[in-house]
Design an enzyme around this catalytic site. Structure first.
Site, PDB file in Angstrom:
ATOM      1  N   LYS A  26       5.929  63.360  62.018  1.00 19.21           N
ATOM      2  CA  LYS A  26       6.253  63.305  60.589  1.00 19.21           C
ATOM      3  C   LYS A  26       5.091  62.829  59.713  1.00 19.21           C
ATOM      4  O   LYS A  26       4.960  63.263  58.571  1.00 19.21           O
ATOM      5  CB  LYS A  26       7.465  62.393  60.354  1.00 19.21           C
ATOM      6  N   ASN A  44       9.361  65.706  56.734  1.00 22.03           N
ATOM      7  CA  ASN A  44      10.360  66.109  57.728  1.00 22.03           C
ATOM      8  C   ASN A  44      10.797  67.555  57.549  1.00 22.03           C
ATOM      9  O   ASN A  44      11.575  68.067  58.356  1.00 22.03           O
ATOM     10  CB  ASN A  44      11.590  65.188  57.682  1.00 22.03           C
ATOM     11  N   ASP A  61      14.819  63.246  54.272  1.00 25.21           N
ATOM     12  CA  ASP A  61      15.457  62.134  54.983  1.00 25.21           C
ATOM     13  C   ASP A  61      15.993  61.062  54.049  1.00 25.21           C
ATOM     14  O   ASP A  61      17.097  60.543  54.246  1.00 25.21           O
ATOM     15  CB  ASP A  61      14.463  61.483  55.958  1.00 25.21           C
ATOM     16  N   GLY A  84      11.769  49.318  62.364  1.00 25.86           N
ATOM     17  CA  GLY A  84      10.903  50.462  62.575  1.00 25.86           C
ATOM     18  C   GLY A  84       9.903  50.585  61.446  1.00 25.86           C
ATOM     19  O   GLY A  84      10.089  50.011  60.365  1.00 25.86           O
ATOM     20  N   ALA A  85       8.836  51.348  61.697  1.00 21.09           N
ATOM     21  CA  ALA A  85       7.816  51.540  60.665  1.00 21.09           C
ATOM     22  C   ALA A  85       7.242  52.947  60.716  1.00 21.09           C
ATOM     23  O   ALA A  85       6.198  53.209  60.128  1.00 21.09           O
ATOM     24  CB  ALA A  85       6.700  50.506  60.832  1.00 21.09           C
ATOM     25  N   ALA A 130      10.902  57.796  59.870  1.00 26.64           N
ATOM     26  CA  ALA A 130      12.297  57.560  59.487  1.00 26.64           C
ATOM     27  C   ALA A 130      12.436  56.242  58.740  1.00 26.64           C
ATOM     28  O   ALA A 130      13.194  56.140  57.765  1.00 26.64           O
ATOM     29  CB  ALA A 130      13.191  57.569  60.725  1.00 26.64           C
ATOM     30  N   TYR A 173      21.066  60.019  66.573  1.00 28.43           N
ATOM     31  CA  TYR A 173      22.417  60.589  66.670  1.00 28.43           C
ATOM     32  C   TYR A 173      22.736  61.130  68.063  1.00 28.43           C
ATOM     33  O   TYR A 173      23.822  61.678  68.285  1.00 28.43           O
ATOM     34  CB  TYR A 173      22.586  61.717  65.639  1.00 28.43           C
ATOM     35  N   GLY A 215      24.283  58.283  63.188  1.00 29.12           N
ATOM     36  CA  GLY A 215      23.222  59.054  62.555  1.00 29.12           C
ATOM     37  C   GLY A 215      23.578  60.481  62.200  1.00 29.12           C
ATOM     38  O   GLY A 215      22.749  61.204  61.639  1.00 29.12           O
TER      39      GLY A 215
END
Length: 285
Positions: free
Chosen positions: A71, A92, A107, A131-132, A135, A231, A252
């Site tokens: 991404k 994305n 997203d 997270g980094a 997403a 998901y 998700g």
């Protein structure tokens, strides 16, 4: 009903992609709208991304979704990156503008819409994003723009979190100090919405369980909501642990649905996506 004559080739590009439900969702949408086309899976390792993008151009592929780990890195291989993808720092969705490939990001809007449909309050919420990567970047920007009061970034790799925060200095809701996963307890105690935005649940059952066990979910307020952007599996180890604690959880699938609907509309000039049909296809797996 639309009556397109051209056959369109679409797909999801990433590694891994075998688990992706996007083909079921988008092929159902194409059929419902009377569009001749096919949406497939393109598994591309990081070292092959440049070559894959050349192939995408040469084959005249109409558009693709982009997933981990591409991404952020795919941006330099495109002719243009639009304003929202530039703001997020991740792409994305890729679409064609004649012979040019343009990157966008659906997203952030997809996440916000999924949370709204799940009746999760975003306005004024205190958010922690784990997270980094791409997403997490989309979540941070989308939730900030939707009115979150504060957004804290917790990551396994501090340098990646620091890079994200450096990019988002202008977003006043985002806390400028990254949080270590080893020091989550204090910020969890004041969290209204926890967003799991890493790929940890995809790493295998043992690794996923260890990751979930490392999160001090028991420090979350009872009214907090936990969403996992992964998901597959639908109930990740993180969501299962949160549910055992009596917390509200959101899987998700909603984000996948709504970011996919926005991508579909981008590829086909704003033509409305058949959201109900796409949802049914996702639920069938």
């Amino acid at each position: 009903m639309s009556t397109h004559k051209t056959e369109f080739l679409l797909g999801v590009l990433g590694c891994p992609v075998a688990h992706s439900r996007s083909p079921a969702m988008h092929n159902a949408a194409l059929q419902a709208k009377g569009i001749e086309g096919f949406y497939g899976r393109f598994e591309v390792a990081a070292e092959s991304l440049t070559e894959a993008m050349r192939g995408l151009r040469a084959l005249g592929i109409h558009g693709v979704n982009v997933t981990v780990p591409h991404k952020e890195t795919v941006r330099s291989l495109l002719d243009e990156v639009d304003a929202i993808a530039t703001r997020i720092g991740a792409v994305n969705t890729i679409f064609r503008d004649r012979d040019r490939l343009v990157g966008t990001n659906t997203d952030a809007r997809g996440l916000v819409r999924a949370l709204e449909r799940a009746e999760v309050a975003i306005e004024g919420a205190r958010v922690v994003v784990i997270g980094a990567g791409g997403a997490a970047r989309a979540a941070a920007v989308g939730l900030t723009e939707a009115g979150a009061a504060t957004v804290q970034i917790a990551a396994r790799r501090p340098e990646q979190a620091q890079a994200l925060l450096q990019d988002y200095q202008a977003l006043s809701a985002i806390d400028p100090t990254p949080v270590s996963l080893l020091d989550l307890k204090s910020c969890m105690a004041h969290c209204d919405l926890l967003v799991q935005a890493t790929s940890a649940p995809l790493q295998g059952p043992k690794e996923a369980a260890a990751f979930a066990d490392a999160l001090p979910l028991d420090h979350l307020p009872q009214a907090a909501v936990v969403i996992d952007l992964v998901y597959e599996p639908l109930e990740t180890q993180v969501l299962a642990a949160a549910r055992r604690l009596g917390l509200k959880t959101v899987d998700g699938l909603g984000m996948l649905l709504y970011q996919g609907a926005i991508a579909f509309e981008t590829w086909f000039g704003g033509e409305g996506a058949p959201v109900d049909i796409m949802r049914a296809a996702l639920q069938r797996g």
